[in-house]
Design an enzyme around this catalytic site. Sequence first.
Site, PDB file in Angstrom:
ATOM      1  N   LYS A  54       0.836  -1.209   0.000  1.00 27.84           N
ATOM      2  CA  LYS A  54       0.000   0.000   0.000  1.00 27.84           C
ATOM      3  C   LYS A  54       0.871   1.259   0.000  1.00 27.84           C
ATOM      4  CE  LYS A  54      -3.874  -2.349   2.151  1.00 27.84           C
ATOM      5  NZ  LYS A  54      -4.510  -2.822   3.369  1.00 27.84           N
ATOM      6  N   GLN A  98      -4.384  -1.328   9.680  1.00 25.91           N
ATOM      7  CA  GLN A  98      -4.353  -2.662   9.086  1.00 25.91           C
ATOM      8  C   GLN A  98      -4.985  -3.679  10.041  1.00 25.91           C
ATOM      9  OE1 GLN A  98      -3.342  -3.501   5.893  1.00 25.91           O
ATOM     10  NE2 GLN A  98      -4.153  -5.514   6.392  1.00 25.91           N
ATOM     11  N   ASP A 121     -10.860   3.626   4.157  1.00 21.38           N
ATOM     12  CA  ASP A 121     -11.223   2.206   4.036  1.00 21.38           C
ATOM     13  C   ASP A 121     -12.743   2.036   4.015  1.00 21.38           C
ATOM     14  OD1 ASP A 121      -9.324   0.255   3.635  1.00 21.38           O
ATOM     15  OD2 ASP A 121      -8.720   0.122   5.731  1.00 21.38           O
TER      16      ASP A 121
END
Length: 296
Positions: A54, A98, A121
């Site tokens: 990422k 994460q 997200d």
Amino acid sequence: MPAKILDGKLLAATMRADIAKQVAELKAAKGITPGLGVILIGADPASTSYVTAKEKACEEAGMYSEDVRVPAETTQAEALALVQKMNADPRIHGILVQLPLPKHIDEAAVINAIAPEKDVDGFTPINVGRMMIGETCFLPCTPNGVIQMLLSAGVETSGKHAVVIGRSNIVGKPVAHLLMRKAKGGNATVTVCHTGTKDLATFTKQADILVVAAGRPNTVTGEMIKPGAVVIDVGVNRVPDATKKNGFRLVGDVDFDSAAQVASLITPVPGGVGPMTITMLLYNTLESAQRLSAKG
Ligand code: NAD
């Protein structure tokens, strides 16, 4: 007739080039560099490799990326403080925590602490709620990546029967919602299957579009697929493989070889949905910075 491959790597590369162009334009016009803050707690190998990918993608797109990696012993209070710091940092337009987090940390509490305007997200209850009622929000990356793949391949979803396997908050539920909503890449009739579903094949055989997010290899095989269906395999599973240097290989949830004999279009694993997830994260981070710049 073997299926055509829906190449996520290729589509992701095209979309990332466009994102990089828009990042450069935003920098030139407003002096704003979109920034992504990434928090990794612990050293889970899969999470570490996702986070590294990422960050690399972020930098390639010309974005600012801030990487905070802390040990698994980090307390919940410390994790919340890391999020709060990024909430307040004007260089950060998107925050990614994460998952999964170590067991002693309340995942929901940490996700809920992310400012909704930085929730790239799309996991906070505010974003999920906005998506459900059709308000402006950040669409969750993997589900939106699936929709973008269908759109790019010219797959008609309207009026089709889409069957989703999986009901997680990260993939199954949101992808079912996006396929159902009255919008481009949606307007399908959607059936959601899960571990409580009896005789899975009865449902999968009816699918014009089959999205599989079960997290188990071989959940779907060729004989469970309607001839000519479009098959999107979201699953990423590590299976032991002594011929590989790291001792494993990645497979999806669909038995690719048998499925490709029946489907008209199919995503590979790796190289299918995976690269699209990161791309949609970059897209949301860019959008967050653009929204801020529009506010003046
Ligand atoms: P999860 O374990 O949270 O959910 C799996 C779901 O599948 C559950 O709702 C369960 O009810 C259902 N399920 C499991 N086995 C089933 C079966 N035999 N029949 C019917 N339903 C079944 O997993 P998740 O987070 O939704 O992820 C699913 C898969 O997608 C995993 O392999 C994960 O690694 C992968 N994933 C990939 C990406 C990507 O970017 N490619 C992103 C997120 C998740």
